[in-house]
Write a protein that holds these residues in place. Structure first.
Motif, PDB file in Angstrom:
ATOM      1  N   GLU A 121      99.946  63.884  21.921  1.00 33.46           N
ATOM      2  CA  GLU A 121     101.110  63.435  21.200  1.00 33.46           C
ATOM      3  C   GLU A 121     101.833  64.634  20.593  1.00 33.46           C
ATOM      4  N   LEU A 127     103.294  66.728  23.468  1.00 32.40           N
ATOM      5  CA  LEU A 127     104.383  66.009  24.124  1.00 32.40           C
ATOM      6  C   LEU A 127     105.627  66.038  23.243  1.00 32.40           C
ATOM      7  N   LYS A 185     100.655  61.293  32.699  1.00 34.04           N
ATOM      8  CA  LYS A 185     101.046  60.012  32.102  1.00 34.04           C
ATOM      9  C   LYS A 185     101.887  59.179  33.055  1.00 34.04           C
ATOM     10  N   PRO A 217     107.876  59.350  30.036  1.00 27.36           N
ATOM     11  CA  PRO A 217     106.436  59.129  30.051  1.00 27.36           C
ATOM     12  C   PRO A 217     105.975  58.194  28.929  1.00 27.36           C
ATOM     13  N   HIS A 254     102.892  57.054  26.427  1.00 27.57           N
ATOM     14  CA  HIS A 254     101.646  57.597  25.904  1.00 27.57           C
ATOM     15  C   HIS A 254     101.316  57.012  24.542  1.00 27.57           C
ATOM     16  N   ASN A 255     100.101  56.516  24.407  1.00 23.81           N
ATOM     17  CA  ASN A 255      99.615  56.099  23.098  1.00 23.81           C
ATOM     18  C   ASN A 255     100.612  55.176  22.400  1.00 23.81           C
ATOM     19  N   LYS A 278     103.709  54.880  22.768  1.00 26.33           N
ATOM     20  CA  LYS A 278     105.008  55.468  22.469  1.00 26.33           C
ATOM     21  C   LYS A 278     105.668  55.815  23.791  1.00 26.33           C
TER      22      LYS A 278
END
Lengths: 808, 218
Positions: free
Chosen positions: A788, A791, B164, B205, B207-208, B210
């Motif tokens: 996170e 990214l 991702k 992308p 991810h988590n 988000k």
């Protein structure tokens, strides 16, 4: 010198041959022959160059000379493919010279299918094979094949005992002995600390240990280079010319710890090879043909030098090698002795070797290693109980050729040393996993792999599972490999993830060649030759052994004893002096932490270096735990790296009062819980899933649609959510516990330091930390958190670059 | 949630991998591959049998949260044409409640082209408001929303490899990520994608929980 004529009948075939040669039999060779005649199993523990292999085969030769059955009589099992060829070569000579009618052959993964088939119909008297090929042979279970089998010789047992391969082998040995009796077992090794372990593991209850008192003199030195030992790195570039000077006059094997080191050193030696020495390279990723060529050239003395990884660690006998050069420390005394044993295979010969440290830290490590070798301070092999994934694989192997009776198989498995404490309930759980996945909330009953007969026995539901088993046999799980092809010629295999890091046109080193990455077609990497100056070097995962406790301790003692520093070359000495000025030397019985802040573009990172000197495993465990604790403080740990001496954690914010995190009580609490979501657990789950047969290994050349692959991380996550008691979760935990969580060592460490923690706040990395900061083996934490962070910053950077704002 | 304009329509790219079309109260998803695990089990590979339940639970939550009325499924909803029959009780219950609560437009994919389910409208392609919907991507003049390729992006950041699932958003085409739990992905650098990408293509992308936005990636 040990000598004694063997008093058999004076016209005895072995006696005659020995006499003709002008040789003697050694006492341990005679002992082995006599003990085995009494029907005893034998554990022979004797240094290299003491006729160990011949000793192992003497009982077979004698027996076959008297009554040859034309059937399989002796099975030689080695952990290494190349060793089987080597032993075959070496045994051919005496058998021919004695004029004996004894047939022999090898059977490995490289053996042609037609040859293998022929071996099943008319087997040789002596078959040289590997662990995996033996296990596959057992799956065939042609009963009459083993009818007259009398001896099993297991070589280099020190590398098999207490490993998953050892478990697989011992399960199959017990099965074989249950079917054919009696079979005598002879195990061979040069460096066993506890020969009893090998006896318990592979022999029947009546075994004897033969351990001749032969001490070979070892002369081991650190290479004295014209250049300075560099601050960091693992490549020993600086010493290349010095190494070349040595091999100009003496034939040598140069051992390295990683394949990357092998590739680079090989390149560098050729660059300065003005005398046209014949220098070769040998590592496990190279195409079989290339490897065999090197081995053959070496055995007939055609090469001046070979650069090798652990692929040549074990027993290959190459006659006249003058010396062994070890790049970097070998991380353990037993391994170092093993490698030193590759040279001078004469019983009274002195062993000559050089250690070449690749960085300053390693210089101290090498010093400690020499001390330990002189004291013959060999490490213990920690005991390991039989693992569930290996047993699962074995049960399918058994089912390939017969029905499975639950209680009979359970009783048989319990006869092995590794599984002697196996609970029936665990056995049943493993069986259920094989039947239909063993899920408790839902089931796949309709798709059972093992089906039940009326009498309650199980049978394999389809013959397609036999083929699947054969393709996946073994306990070595590697990452996805791709073939490397140059002009339609295969050069070997390379890790998929390494190629993923390359862009088209990038150059890299492989098999001693500089190659340009052209394209990927299916599972093959197409390359062209190149003359680029700075090719990338594949750094391969694995292969790096943790430093033994004994060595770590010796290193710390050395650092704290300034009197001993006198032995150091100037630049190493000044490095330590510099450390003393800029920070401090990590004291005994104290934990020293260094802290500094690093700005990397728009990301600032805070580094904490914990000098524990407790070995890689402990540092890794601490790394997981401390990161988790840091996370609880609402600070993101961005990653950590460990080596045998220290742990480095870096975070996105400063950790105030880091000393408070080092309270053993809170660390030990829920230690395992903290480890649960680590990448280490996911990696171990993948291993367990593959060995147990849940997932395929994945093969190069096999049609492979990535979209249809199932990610083992996802399976692990779902399994943990719904079936936390599943046998594969249990096996993963077991594996991880063994891998990392040396709870006792952590506990004794904290007892030792008694809250003595020193925090050194620095404005930049200390001299001592530099080599550590470049350590390649890194562990990442809870991926979702770190990704996170990266990214987000990546996104920000990109948006900034193109002048766009987020539309949210 | 990221907002994009596509053929003059406002679309929302949602963090679980769906597209919400607010004007039509419609959700668009692709490649659920339900019952992939039991398909593997038929071949003796017993991966955990919870993929359909996981995927459908995620889908249902997403639909409720976004208050949509219609659902466009872009194919490979089931891993094979017999997968619907293999859905076990709890998953089937969710699936049937979806049929009752939403108007469903089901486009056949290559995995489920022979599937039959009562009370669902099946299509080979489908179009609304000049936007076309299909399973597989293709080059057409009109705007197309599709799935099939399971796009995934592999980033190398500070030496870390991050892989991702992602949306692919070009001027005339949007390719959705696979919505299913056990679905793998295909690197958008694979040549299968090249026809549909240009320098203005944007990747989103996931991810988590988000969604991120990457411009200028290629």
């Amino acid at each position: 010198m040990l000598k004694k004529n063997y008093k058999l009948n004076s016209d005895h075939i072995i006696t005659n041959w020995i006499k003709k040669k002008g040789w003697f039999l050694f006492q341990h060779q005679i002992d082995l022959l006599e003990k085995s005649k009494k029907g005893l199993d034998v554990v022979l523990n004797s240094p290299t160059g003491t006729g160990k292999t011949l000793a192992g085969f003497l009982p077979s030769i004698e027996d076959l000379a008297q009554n040859n059955t034309k059937k399989l009589h002796t099975l030689y099992i080695s952990p290494l493919k190349s060793l089987t060829y080597d032993i075959e070569r070496n045994l051919k000579k005496p058998i021919n010279e004695m004029n004996l009618d004894i047939s022999f052959g090898t059977r490995t993964g490289d053996t042609q299918f037609s040859v293998k088939k022929k071996q099943l119909i008319s087997p040789p008297n002596i078959l040289f094979t590997t662990i995996e090929s033996f296990v596959l042979l057992m799956a065939e279970m042609k009963k009459d094949l083993f009818e007259k089998l009398k001896f099993i010789i297991i070589d280099e047992v020190h590398s098999i005992v207490n490993t998953k391969r050892g478990e697989l082998l011992s399960l199959n040995l017990v099965r074989l002995k249950n079917k054919v009796k009696p079979i005598q077992t002879i195990t061979l090794s040069a460096t066993l600390k506890n020969p009893e372990e090998a006896g318990n593991y592979f022999c029947s209850q009546n075994y004897v240990i033969l351990k001749p008192e032969i001490n070979k003199k070892i002369s081991l030195k650190i290479l004295n280079s014209k250049n300075k030992v560099p601050w960091s790195g693992h490549m020993a570039d600086y010493a290349c010319e010095d190494i070349y000077e040595i091999i100009l006059n003496k034939s040598a094997i140069i051992f390295v710890n990683t394949r990357a080191q092998a590739e680079l050193l090989f390149q560098n030696l050729w660059k300065i090879n003005l005398n046209n020495l014949k220098i070769a390279i040998h590592h496990g990723s190279l195409e079989k043909k290339l490897r065999l060529k090197v081995e053959n050239q070496m055995s007939i003395g055609e090469l001046d030098c070979v650069v090798a990884t652990s692929s040549l660690d074990l027993g290959l006998d190459w006659g006249e090698i003058d010396l062994v050069i070890q790049i970097g420390t070998p991380k353990g005394i037993s391994r170092l002795l093993q490698r030193m044993g590759r040279c001078n295979h004469r019983i009274n010969g002195e062993i000559h070797g050089y250690l070449v440290p690749t960085n300053r830290f390693e210089f101290i490590e090498c010093n400690a290693a020499i001390g330990a070798v002189n004291d013959l301070d060999i490490e213990d092999i920690p005991e390991k109980f039989g693992s569930s994934d290996v047993l699962a694989q074995h049960i399918i192997g058994v089912s390939c050729s017969q029905d499975i009776n639950t209680s009979k198989l359970y009783a048989e498995v319990k006869k092995t040393w590794a599984y002697r404490k196996l609970k029936k309930s665990t056995f049943i759980q493993i069986l259920n996993f094989l039947v239909d996945g063993g899920y408790s909330l839902k089931n796949y009953k309709q798709f059972s792999k093992l089906k039940k007969r009326r009498n309650g026995d199980f049978f394999l539901a389809s013959s397609k599972f036999v083929n699947k088993y054969k393709l996946n046999v073994g306990t070595i799980v590697e990452s996805q490999m791709l073939k490397v092809k140059l002009n339609n010629k295969s050069l070997g295999l390379i890790e998929d993830w390494f190629i993923q890091k390359l862009s088209f046109g990038d150059t890299f080193l492989f098999g001693g060649k500089i190659l340009k990455f052209e394209s990927i077609a299916m599972d093959t990497v197409l390359v062209k030759g190149s003359k680029a100056k700075n090719p990338k070097i594949p750094s391969y995962a694995g292969g790096r052994m943790p430093l033994s406790t004994k060595l770590s301790k010796r290193v710390l003692d050395f650092l704290n004893d300034e009197k001993q520093w006198k032995a150091l070359p100037k630049n190493i000495l000044s490095w330590l002096e510099f450390q003393k000025n800029k920070s401090i030397i990590p004291p005994n019985n104290t934990l020293m932490i260094e802290y500094f802040k690093k700005k990397n573009k728009n990301i600032s990172e805070h580094f904490y270096i914990f000098y524990t000197f407790e070995g890689k495993n402990v540092n890794q465990t601490l790394g997981f735990i401390l990161s988790k604790k840091i996370e609880n403080l609402k600070i993101n740990p961005l990653g950590f790296v460990t080596n045998d001496y220290a742990l480095i954690i870096w975070t996105d914010k400063e950790v105030i009062n880091i000393k408070n995190l080092l309270n053993y009580k809170s660390i030990s609490k829920n230690m395992f819980e903290w480890l649960e979501n680590s990448s280490m657990m996911r990696r171990n789950f993948r291993k367990v899933a593959i060995i147990s047969g849940l997932l395929d290994k994945g093969f190069p050349g096999k049609k492979n649609f990535k979209q249809l692959n199932i990610n083992s991380d996802l399976i692990y996550k779902v399994l943990k959510k719904y079936e936390n008691n599943h046998i594969l979760i249990a096996a993963t935990n077991e594996e991880s516990r063994r891998d990392l969580v040396e709870i006792e060592r952590i506990e004794s460490f904290f007892k030792k330091i008694k809250n003595n923690v020193i925090l050194q706040v620095l404005d930049k990395p200390s001299p001592l930390s530099v080599p550590l900061l470049i350590e390649i083996n890194s562990e990442y934490l809870d991926k979702s958190k770190t990704e996170e962070f990266y990214l987000k910053s990546y996104e920000e950077k990109l948006l900034k670059d193109v002048g766009l704002n987020e539309i949210d | 949630m990221k907002l994009i304009k596509f053929n003059d329509q406002i679309l929302l790219l949602e963090k679980s991998g769906a597209i919400i079309w607010p004007e039509k109260s419609t959700a668009i998803i692709s490649d659920l591959h339900l019952e992939k695990s039991s398909f593997f089990a038929k071949n003796g590979i017993f991966i955990p049998p919870y993929d359909s339940l996981e995927t459908l639970t995620k889908l249902k939550e997403m639909l409720i949260n976004n208050k949509v009325k219609k659902l466009i499924l872009l194919g490979d909803v089931f891993h094979d044409s017999k997968a619907y029959e293999r859905l076990e009780k709890s998953s089937k219950k969710i699936f049937e409640s979806l049929i009752k609560s939403y108007e469903i437009f089901f486009i056949f994919g290559n995995h489920d082209k022979f599937i039959k389910i009562p009370n669902i409208k099946f299509f080979n392609t489908f179009s609304e408001q000049n936007i076309n919907f299909s399973h597989e991507p293709q080059i057409i003049k009109k705007s197309l929303i599709c799935g099939h390729l399971h796009p995934k992006i592999i980033l190398k950041i500070n030496g870390r490899k991050i892989s991702k699932k992602c949306f692919v958003y070009s001027k005339n085409i949007i390719i959705l990520p696979a919505y299913g739990k056990f679905t793998g992905g295909l690197d958008v650098r694979n040549k299968e994608f090249s026809k549909y990408l240009d320098s203005n293509t944007i990747f989103f992308p996931l991810h988590n929980n988000k969604i991120y936005k990457l411009t200028n990636y290629l």
